[in-house]
Design a protein around this motif. Structure first.
Motif, short mmCIF file in Angstrom:
data_model
loop_
_atom_site.label_atom_id
_atom_site.label_comp_id
_atom_site.label_asym_id
_atom_site.label_seq_id
_atom_site.Cartn_x
_atom_site.Cartn_y
_atom_site.Cartn_z
N HIS A 171 16.73 -5.77 -31.98
CA HIS A 171 15.79 -5.41 -33.05
C HIS A 171 14.33 -5.57 -32.67
CE1 HIS A 171 15.77 -9.75 -33.94
NE2 HIS A 171 14.70 -9.52 -34.71
N ASP A 172 13.99 -6.53 -31.84
CA ASP A 172 12.59 -6.76 -31.45
C ASP A 172 12.25 -6.25 -30.05
OD1 ASP A 172 11.68 -7.85 -33.82
OD2 ASP A 172 11.95 -9.93 -33.20
N ILE A 173 13.04 -5.34 -29.53
CA ILE A 173 12.82 -4.83 -28.19
C ILE A 173 11.46 -4.13 -28.05
CG2 ILE A 173 13.94 -2.58 -28.51
CD1 ILE A 173 15.29 -3.06 -25.71
N GLY A 174 10.87 -3.73 -29.15
CA GLY A 174 9.57 -3.06 -29.12
C GLY A 174 8.38 -3.99 -29.02
N ILE A 175 8.58 -5.29 -29.09
CA ILE A 175 7.45 -6.22 -29.06
C ILE A 175 6.69 -6.13 -27.74
CG2 ILE A 175 6.78 -8.66 -29.01
CD1 ILE A 175 8.85 -9.19 -31.16
N ARG A 176 7.39 -6.32 -26.64
CA ARG A 176 6.72 -6.33 -25.34
C ARG A 176 6.02 -5.00 -25.06
NH1 ARG A 176 8.90 -9.43 -20.19
NH2 ARG A 176 8.98 -10.88 -21.90
N PRO A 177 6.69 -3.85 -25.25
CA PRO A 177 6.00 -2.57 -25.03
C PRO A 177 4.78 -2.40 -25.94
CG PRO A 177 8.36 -2.23 -25.13
CD PRO A 177 8.12 -3.65 -25.51
N ALA A 178 4.87 -2.85 -27.19
CA ALA A 178 3.73 -2.74 -28.10
C ALA A 178 2.57 -3.62 -27.62
CB ALA A 178 4.13 -3.13 -29.52
N GLU A 179 2.88 -4.82 -27.17
CA GLU A 179 1.82 -5.70 -26.66
C GLU A 179 1.14 -5.08 -25.44
OE1 GLU A 179 3.46 -10.11 -27.94
OE2 GLU A 179 4.08 -9.31 -26.00
N GLU A 180 1.95 -4.50 -24.55
CA GLU A 180 1.38 -3.88 -23.35
C GLU A 180 0.55 -2.65 -23.68
OE1 GLU A 180 4.86 -3.26 -20.92
OE2 GLU A 180 5.06 -5.40 -20.49
N LYS A 181 1.00 -1.87 -24.66
CA LYS A 181 0.33 -0.61 -25.00
C LYS A 181 -0.87 -0.80 -25.92
CE LYS A 181 1.80 4.05 -26.39
NZ LYS A 181 2.97 4.83 -26.80
N TYR A 182 -0.76 -1.71 -26.90
CA TYR A 182 -1.79 -1.84 -27.93
C TYR A 182 -2.50 -3.19 -27.94
CZ TYR A 182 0.99 2.06 -29.72
OH TYR A 182 1.68 3.23 -29.85
N GLY A 183 -1.97 -4.15 -27.19
CA GLY A 183 -2.57 -5.49 -27.17
C GLY A 183 -2.10 -6.39 -28.30
N HIS A 184 -1.23 -5.88 -29.16
CA HIS A 184 -0.64 -6.68 -30.24
C HIS A 184 0.67 -6.01 -30.65
CE1 HIS A 184 -1.97 -3.87 -33.48
NE2 HIS A 184 -2.93 -3.61 -32.61
N CYS A 185 1.40 -6.67 -31.55
CA CYS A 185 2.75 -6.18 -31.85
C CYS A 185 3.16 -6.38 -33.29
CB CYS A 185 3.77 -6.85 -30.93
SG CYS A 185 3.88 -8.63 -31.20
N ASP A 186 2.37 -5.87 -34.23
CA ASP A 186 2.77 -6.02 -35.62
C ASP A 186 4.08 -5.29 -35.89
OD1 ASP A 186 2.29 -3.26 -36.32
OD2 ASP A 186 0.18 -3.73 -36.63
N GLY A 187 4.63 -5.50 -37.06
CA GLY A 187 5.95 -4.95 -37.39
C GLY A 187 6.03 -3.45 -37.26
N LYS A 188 5.01 -2.74 -37.68
CA LYS A 188 5.03 -1.27 -37.60
C LYS A 188 5.02 -0.79 -36.15
CE LYS A 188 5.75 -0.64 -41.70
NZ LYS A 188 7.13 -0.32 -42.00
N LEU A 189 4.29 -1.47 -35.29
CA LEU A 189 4.29 -1.09 -33.87
C LEU A 189 5.63 -1.40 -33.22
CD1 LEU A 189 0.70 -2.12 -32.72
CD2 LEU A 189 1.58 0.17 -33.19
N GLN A 190 6.27 -2.49 -33.64
CA GLN A 190 7.62 -2.80 -33.14
C GLN A 190 8.58 -1.68 -33.52
OE1 GLN A 190 9.06 -6.72 -34.28
NE2 GLN A 190 6.95 -7.43 -34.37
#
Length: 181
Positions: free
Chosen positions: A59-78
Motif C-alpha cells: 500500500h505504501d510502495i509510492g512513498i519512496r518514489p514520491a519522495e525522490e520525485k517531489y521531495g515529499h510524500c503526502d497521501g495523494k502523491l503516494q
C-alpha cells in the motif's frame, strides 16, 4: 503459486524495496497483520483476503518514489505514484491481471475515504489507521472520530476499543470475536 507462499515472497520483495528503512518495513508488516486479522475475523472469502493482504503489503510502495520525485510524500502523491510500482512488482511475480488491477486500485485509493467500494478496501483503510493511530501518536479524541466516521467492520471497531479504548469498551463486549465453523 500457493497464496501463502506468494504473500511470503511479496513480503520479502517489499522488504528489499524498502531496504534500510526499518520504520517503513515495520509499518507495512503491521498493516498486513491487522488486515489479515480483520479479514479472517470478518469471514472474508479466501481470494478477497489474499488480495487484501497483497494490497496491505504494497500500500505504501509510492512513498519512496514520491519522495525522490517531489521531495515529499503526502497521501495523494503516494496514491499517484504507488500503482505503477505495485504493478511492476506484482507482474514480475506473475499475478493475474484482474487481481493486479484490484491491488493497484487499492494502492491508488488507500488515502481516499469516501466511496469505499469493497470489503478489501475498507479493511485496508482500517488496518492502516490502526497502525497510524499509534505511529502518529494520535489523541484519543482523534481515534474516536476516525472510528466513528471511517470504521465499518465490527472487528476493526473492536480492535480500536481494545487497543486504544475508543470508543469506550463495554466490559461485557471485551475483544471476543467468535469464529464459527
Amino acid at each position: 503459486m500457493d497464496e501463502s507462499l506468494f504473500i511470503d515472497l511479496l513480503t520479502q520483495k517489499m522488504m528489499i524495496f524498502d531496504r534500510e528503512d526499518p520504520q517503513r518495513i515495520h509499518h507495512f508488516l503491521k498493516v498486513h497483520r491487522f488486515a489479515q486479522l480483520i479479514a479472517r475475523l470478518e469471514g472474508v472469502d479466501d481470494h478477497t483476503r489474499f488480495l487484501t493482504e497483497c494490497a496491505a503489503l504494497v500500500h505504501d510502495i509510492g512513498i519512496r518514489p514520491a519522495e525522490e520525485k517531489y521531495g515529499h510524500c503526502d497521501g495523494k502523491l503516494q496514491e499517484k505514484e504507488g500503482p505503477a510500482y505495485a504493478r511492476a512488482l506484482l507482474k514480475e511475480m506473475g499475478m493475474e491481471e484482474p487481481d493486479m488491477e484490484r491491488v493497484c486500485y487499492l494502492v491508488g485509493h488507500h488515502h481516499t475515504y469516501q466511496q469505499i467500494d469493497g470489503l478489501d478496501y475498507q479493511i485496508l483503510v482500517e488496518a492502516d489507521f490502526l497502525v497510524n493511530f499509534y505511529d502518529d501518536s494520535l489523541s484519543r479524541e482523534a481515534v474516536a472520530h476516525a472510528v466513528e466516521t471511517i470504521f465499518r467492520t465490527e472487528t476493526g471497531k473492536k480492535l480500536c476499543q481494545v487497543i486504544y479504548g475508543c470508543p469506550k469498551a463495554d466490559e461485557s463486549s471485551a475483544f471476543l470475536i467468535a469464529t464459527e465453523e
